[in-house]
Write a protein that holds these residues in place. Structure first.
Motif, mmCIF file in Angstrom:
data_model
loop_
_atom_site.group_PDB
_atom_site.id
_atom_site.type_symbol
_atom_site.label_atom_id
_atom_site.label_comp_id
_atom_site.label_asym_id
_atom_site.label_seq_id
_atom_site.Cartn_x
_atom_site.Cartn_y
_atom_site.Cartn_z
ATOM 1 N N LEU A 1 -10.115 -8.413 -2.002
ATOM 2 C CA LEU A 1 -9.411 -9.098 -0.919
ATOM 3 C C LEU A 1 -7.907 -9.150 -1.185
ATOM 4 C CD1 LEU A 1 -11.843 -12.048 -0.151
ATOM 5 C CD2 LEU A 1 -11.356 -10.078 1.290
ATOM 6 N N GLY A 2 -7.538 -9.365 -2.463
ATOM 7 C CA GLY A 2 -6.115 -9.366 -2.820
ATOM 8 C C GLY A 2 -5.475 -8.022 -2.530
ATOM 9 N N VAL A 3 -6.190 -6.950 -2.882
ATOM 10 C CA VAL A 3 -5.677 -5.599 -2.601
ATOM 11 C C VAL A 3 -5.581 -5.393 -1.090
ATOM 12 C CG1 VAL A 3 -6.260 -3.145 -2.740
ATOM 13 C CG2 VAL A 3 -6.453 -4.576 -4.768
ATOM 14 N N GLY A 4 -6.607 -5.848 -0.369
ATOM 15 C CA GLY A 4 -6.581 -5.730 1.089
ATOM 16 C C GLY A 4 -5.436 -6.506 1.711
ATOM 17 N N ILE A 5 -5.190 -7.702 1.186
ATOM 18 C CA ILE A 5 -4.080 -8.512 1.702
ATOM 19 C C ILE A 5 -2.755 -7.821 1.417
ATOM 20 C CG2 ILE A 5 -2.811 -10.663 1.301
ATOM 21 C CD1 ILE A 5 -5.540 -12.051 1.025
ATOM 22 N N ASP A 6 -2.619 -7.290 0.201
ATOM 23 C CA ASP A 6 -1.383 -6.577 -0.154
ATOM 24 C C ASP A 6 -1.174 -5.384 0.770
ATOM 25 O OD1 ASP A 6 -0.919 -8.378 -2.149
ATOM 26 O OD2 ASP A 6 -1.655 -7.077 -3.775
ATOM 27 N N GLU B 1 1.804 -4.889 3.438
ATOM 28 C CA GLU B 1 2.639 -3.685 3.437
ATOM 29 C C GLU B 1 2.616 -3.026 4.808
ATOM 30 O OE1 GLU B 1 1.212 -1.161 0.319
ATOM 31 O OE2 GLU B 1 1.835 -2.548 -1.259
ATOM 32 N N ALA B 2 1.432 -2.984 5.439
ATOM 33 C CA ALA B 2 1.326 -2.385 6.770
ATOM 34 C C ALA B 2 2.137 -3.177 7.793
ATOM 35 C CB ALA B 2 -0.135 -2.304 7.199
ATOM 36 N N VAL B 3 2.072 -4.522 7.687
ATOM 37 C CA VAL B 3 2.851 -5.367 8.610
ATOM 38 C C VAL B 3 4.339 -5.149 8.385
ATOM 39 C CG1 VAL B 3 3.465 -7.768 9.105
ATOM 40 C CG2 VAL B 3 1.075 -7.104 8.963
ATOM 41 N N ALA B 4 4.754 -5.097 7.110
ATOM 42 C CA ALA B 4 6.168 -4.874 6.814
ATOM 43 C C ALA B 4 6.610 -3.506 7.324
ATOM 44 C CB ALA B 4 6.423 -4.977 5.316
ATOM 45 N N LYS B 5 5.762 -2.511 7.154
ATOM 46 C CA LYS B 5 6.085 -1.162 7.634
ATOM 47 C C LYS B 5 6.166 -1.148 9.153
ATOM 48 C CE LYS B 5 4.548 3.607 7.203
ATOM 49 N NZ LYS B 5 3.515 4.496 6.660
#
Length: 178
Positions: free
Chosen positions: A74-79, A83-87
């Motif tokens: 889940l942590g990896v998914g959140i990261d 990143e996708a939101v920031a991109k």
């Protein structure tokens, strides 16, 4: 015979005492056997409880490891999501305002403006600025009609300098908030 009677009474008394001692010893043996059986039962119960607690502990440890793995996933998914939101935010085109002046009957329009070869105009511009012009920028234009909004944008961004002004669309939302 009298001499034998005393002997017989002595033997009989000895047998009576031996029987009494044997009875007492048997009672003690039975009591010890019962206590031993009770202690064995207690040991078996304690052993069963310990095995049950050990099984529960192992199950809890397995579940804990499983939850830790899931938490890491889940942590990896959140990261990745962040990143996708920031991109997405980075690639999201901003709305630029062409002109703040407007007449009472004007409406807000979004006019796309592109420059496929902006590097020839802005040689020292950062890569994100070059990219925003190549992909197209969106300008808020106040005008009475779509054609007038397109004409306003075309006067500011002329075709002879390489700009391409697209078809205006009415602004969806509150233009006052911009």
């Amino acid at each position: 015979m009298l001499d034998n009677v005393a002997l017989w009474f002595g033997i009989l008394a000895g047998l009576a005492v031996a029987a009494q001692v044997a009875g007492t010893v048997m009672k003690r043996i039975k009591r010890v056997q019962m206590l031993h059986a009770a202690k064995q039962h207690q040991v078996r119960e304690a052993s069963r409880r310990m095995r049950e607690k050990a099984r529960i502990t192992l199950d809890l440890r397995r579940e804990e490891r499983s939850m830790e793995r899931e938490l890491q996933e889940l942590g990896v998914g959140i990261d990745q999501g962040e990143e996708a939101v920031a991109k997405e935010r980075g690639s999201e085109s901003h709305i630029y305002v062409l002109d703040d002046r407007r007449n009472p009957g004007d409406q807000a329009f979004i006019v796309p403006v592109r420059h496929p070869n902006f590097a020839s105009l802005g040689r020292t511009a950062p890569a994100e600025v070059l990219g925003s012009w190549q992909h197209g920028r969106r300008y808020l234009v106040w005008a009475a009609a779509e054609k007038m909004a397109q004409a306003k944008a075309a006067m500011r961004f002329t075709a002879d300098k390489g700009y391409a002004v697209g078809q205006p669309e009415p602004y969806q939302g509150d233009p006052e908030a911009l």
